[in-house]
Design a protein around this motif. Structure first.
Motif, PDB file in Angstrom:
ATOM      1  N   LEU A   9       0.821  -1.206   0.000  1.00 55.92           N
ATOM      2  CA  LEU A   9       0.000   0.000   0.000  1.00 55.92           C
ATOM      3  C   LEU A   9       0.857   1.259   0.000  1.00 55.92           C
ATOM      4  N   GLN A  10       1.941   1.233   0.768  1.00 55.37           N
ATOM      5  CA  GLN A  10       2.822   2.407   0.810  1.00 55.37           C
ATOM      6  C   GLN A  10       3.437   2.664  -0.560  1.00 55.37           C
ATOM      7  N   MET A  11       3.885   1.608  -1.209  1.00 53.68           N
ATOM      8  CA  MET A  11       4.480   1.765  -2.536  1.00 53.68           C
ATOM      9  C   MET A  11       3.435   2.253  -3.534  1.00 53.68           C
ATOM     10  N   ALA A  12       2.232   1.683  -3.449  1.00 51.59           N
ATOM     11  CA  ALA A  12       1.166   2.076  -4.368  1.00 51.59           C
ATOM     12  C   ALA A  12       0.762   3.535  -4.155  1.00 51.59           C
ATOM     13  N   PHE A  13       0.637   3.930  -2.898  1.00 49.62           N
ATOM     14  CA  PHE A  13       0.227   5.292  -2.577  1.00 49.62           C
ATOM     15  C   PHE A  13       1.284   6.292  -3.036  1.00 49.62           C
ATOM     16  N   SER A  14       2.551   5.973  -2.775  1.00 53.97           N
ATOM     17  CA  SER A  14       3.652   6.858  -3.173  1.00 53.97           C
ATOM     18  C   SER A  14       3.712   6.995  -4.689  1.00 53.97           C
ATOM     19  N   LEU A  15       3.600   5.867  -5.380  1.00 53.36           N
ATOM     20  CA  LEU A  15       3.652   5.891  -6.829  1.00 53.36           C
ATOM     21  C   LEU A  15       2.443   6.615  -7.408  1.00 53.36           C
ATOM     22  N   TYR A 405       1.445   4.818   7.420  1.00 54.58           N
ATOM     23  CA  TYR A 405       0.623   5.925   7.921  1.00 54.58           C
ATOM     24  C   TYR A 405       1.385   7.251   7.821  1.00 54.58           C
ATOM     25  N   LEU A 406       2.688   7.231   8.151  1.00 51.53           N
ATOM     26  CA  LEU A 406       3.488   8.448   8.122  1.00 51.53           C
ATOM     27  C   LEU A 406       3.632   8.973   6.691  1.00 51.53           C
ATOM     28  N   PHE A 407       3.987   8.092   5.770  1.00 51.45           N
ATOM     29  CA  PHE A 407       4.175   8.512   4.390  1.00 51.45           C
ATOM     30  C   PHE A 407       2.867   8.992   3.771  1.00 51.45           C
ATOM     31  N   THR A 408       1.773   8.345   4.140  1.00 52.18           N
ATOM     32  CA  THR A 408       0.471   8.768   3.631  1.00 52.18           C
ATOM     33  C   THR A 408       0.157  10.187   4.082  1.00 52.18           C
ATOM     34  N   ALA A 409       0.428  10.475   5.347  1.00 51.34           N
ATOM     35  CA  ALA A 409       0.197  11.819   5.871  1.00 51.34           C
ATOM     36  C   ALA A 409       1.070  12.847   5.149  1.00 51.34           C
ATOM     37  N   VAL A 410       2.333  12.476   4.886  1.00 55.67           N
ATOM     38  CA  VAL A 410       3.241  13.389   4.187  1.00 55.67           C
ATOM     39  C   VAL A 410       2.740  13.679   2.778  1.00 55.67           C
ATOM     40  N   TYR A 411       2.316  12.639   2.070  1.00 53.66           N
ATOM     41  CA  TYR A 411       1.868  12.837   0.697  1.00 53.66           C
ATOM     42  C   TYR A 411       0.563  13.619   0.631  1.00 53.66           C
TER      43      TYR A 411
END
Length: 442
Positions: A9-15, A405-411
């Motif tokens: 999910l983190q990779m998908a969200f970032s991409l 959760y952290l990366f999602t908040a940043v993005y």
């Protein structure tokens, strides 16, 4: 949430975020350069204003694209260390070359942004073109690395070891051309329609109509031409996928049974338990023709593929249908726009045509995200197709859910900030060149 799901999910969200920033950063410099060229040739101040306004947008997306792309490169090592350990030496070349292209892009952008009235006017314009070309090359090189994951090449896999590595062959794998072409055209479609839609909104509001009309036309021409080319690149990609990744094609079409005269499925709800598709429109023989060139050609179904190697059918199928459906809608809008340009010029000032572009503003990027979903989800359960499973590549480090959760908040924060900056730029832009031209109310 387990760590494997969190990592995916983190990779998908970032991409998913980066691809929007990257595509706009790849394409907007070309819009900017066209407006600049018109300014140099016509000396009409409106084109200079459009150029400067768009150059600020290019700078914003260059910065956000650089940040989000850097995060993705770190995530590859953080979340998928086993993958990078084995794959890094093989497909590292396109990433290295992408870094070089990015370096050139950054230098050229610096010349462009600070070169007004300081550099030779044509050299200054040329630096803007270089920004676009180097940005486009960056995107193609990254896609080449992704294509390698779908079509691994340039090595021999013997007894669990990767030997006889050939980085050139890895970079120019069988999938790189079709994916790079499809992705590049998609970037022009999505950015063209999005930019045209934003300017259409401002025209409909009667604000700085001449300024936004000139900007709208440049973006609309790019977007509509690319939309009409996209089905061609899509056909090339579909034939390539049918040859290399029959499981992905079967999931895209929810094609459960190997057969000749295979129908093209439009819509429908896949029923994986009973291996059928409910409520679908089926066009007999068309899938066979599109993939083999023969209406009676054989198309492999999921029944000849081991169950443990099946991609998630529903997600892949729905994403593919969204991508194709929105693509067709944009082609229809493009054809109407071409008709207006060459036969029905009175339509160009009609509100209904502008409203169509407003409606289409998000279509390109939704289709873009759906297309990447097809590419990535359709490859599962493999991270390197047929060689390494995604579950074998994930990091053993615990606590990945918190990282997600952290990366999602940043993005999300980054998206909000960029949106506010662009809104401020759009509402302020063009005030130096106001026009009393108005549209008819019909």
């Amino acid at each position: 949430m387990d760590d494997f799901l969190a990592a995916r999910l983190q990779m998908a969200f970032s991409l998913g975020f980066h691809i929007v920033f990257a595509c706009i950063g790849m394409v907007m410099p070309f819009f900017m350069s066209v407006a600049h060229f018109y300014w140099l040739k016509t000396k009409k101040v409106v084109y200079k204003d459009v150029t400067k306004a768009w150059s600020k947008g290019v700078a914003i997306f260059f910065a956000t694209g650089a940040v989000s792309g850097t995060v993705l490169s770190f995530e590859l090592g953080l979340l998928w260390p086993t993958f990078m350990e084995h794959a890094g030496p093989i497909f590292g070349m396109p990433f290295s070359l992408e870094g070089t292209a990015f370096f050139i892009e950054a230098i050229a952008l610096g010349f462009y942004l600070y070169g007004w009235d300081k550099l030779n006017k044509w050299f200054h314009w040329f630096t803007g073109v270089v920004v676009g070309i180097s940005g486009l090359l960056s995107g193609i090189l990254v896609v080449a690395a992704n294509a390698w994951m779908n079509s691994p090449a340039g090595f021999d896999f013997v007894d669990g070891k990767y030997i006889n590595i050939d980085p050139i062959k890895a970079m120019f794998n069988e999938a790189w051309f079709s994916q790079a072409l499809h992705m590049s055209v998609a970037a022009f479609v999505s950015t063209g329609f999005a930019v045209a839609g934003v300017h259409a909104v401002m025209i409909l509001r009667g604000k700085n109509v001449l300024f936004h009309s000139k900007a709208f036309k440049i973006a609309a021409v790019f977007g509509t031409v690319a939309a009409c080319l996209q089905p061609i690149s899509g056909d090339i990609s579909a034939k390539d996928v049918a040859h290399r990744q029959p499981a992905k094609l079967a999931a895209m079409e929810a094609h459960f049974h190997t057969e000749r005269n295979a129908p093209l499925i439009i819509g429908g709800i896949p029923d994986t338990a009973n291996k059928k598709v409910d409520y679908a429109i089926k066009i007999p023989g068309l899938l066979s023709f599109m993939t083999t060139g023969d209406f009676n050609g054989e198309v492999k179904g999921l029944d000849v593929i081991p169950k443990e190697d099946h991609p998630p059918v529903a997600v892949t199928h729905y994403a593919f249908q969204v991508m194709v459906g929105l693509g067709v809608a944009m082609v229809l809008i493009a054809l109407l726009y071409f008709l207006a340009l060459y036969k029905k010029k009175q339509w160009l000032k009609s509100r209904w045509l502008l409203k169509l572009f407003v409606i289409a503003t998000p279509m390109g990027f939704i289709a873009l995200e759906a297309g990447w979903t097809v590419t990535e989800v359709g490859r599962q359960p493999w991270i390197i197709n047929g060689v390494m499973r995604t579950s074998d590549a994930v990091t053993p480090m615990p606590g990945i859910a918190y990282s997600f959760y952290l990366f999602t908040a940043v993005y999300i924060s980054l998206a909000i900030i960029v949106s506010l900056l662009l809104y401020r730029q759009i509402t302020m832009v063009g005030k130096l060149y106001d026009s009393t031209s108005k549209l008819p109310k019909n």
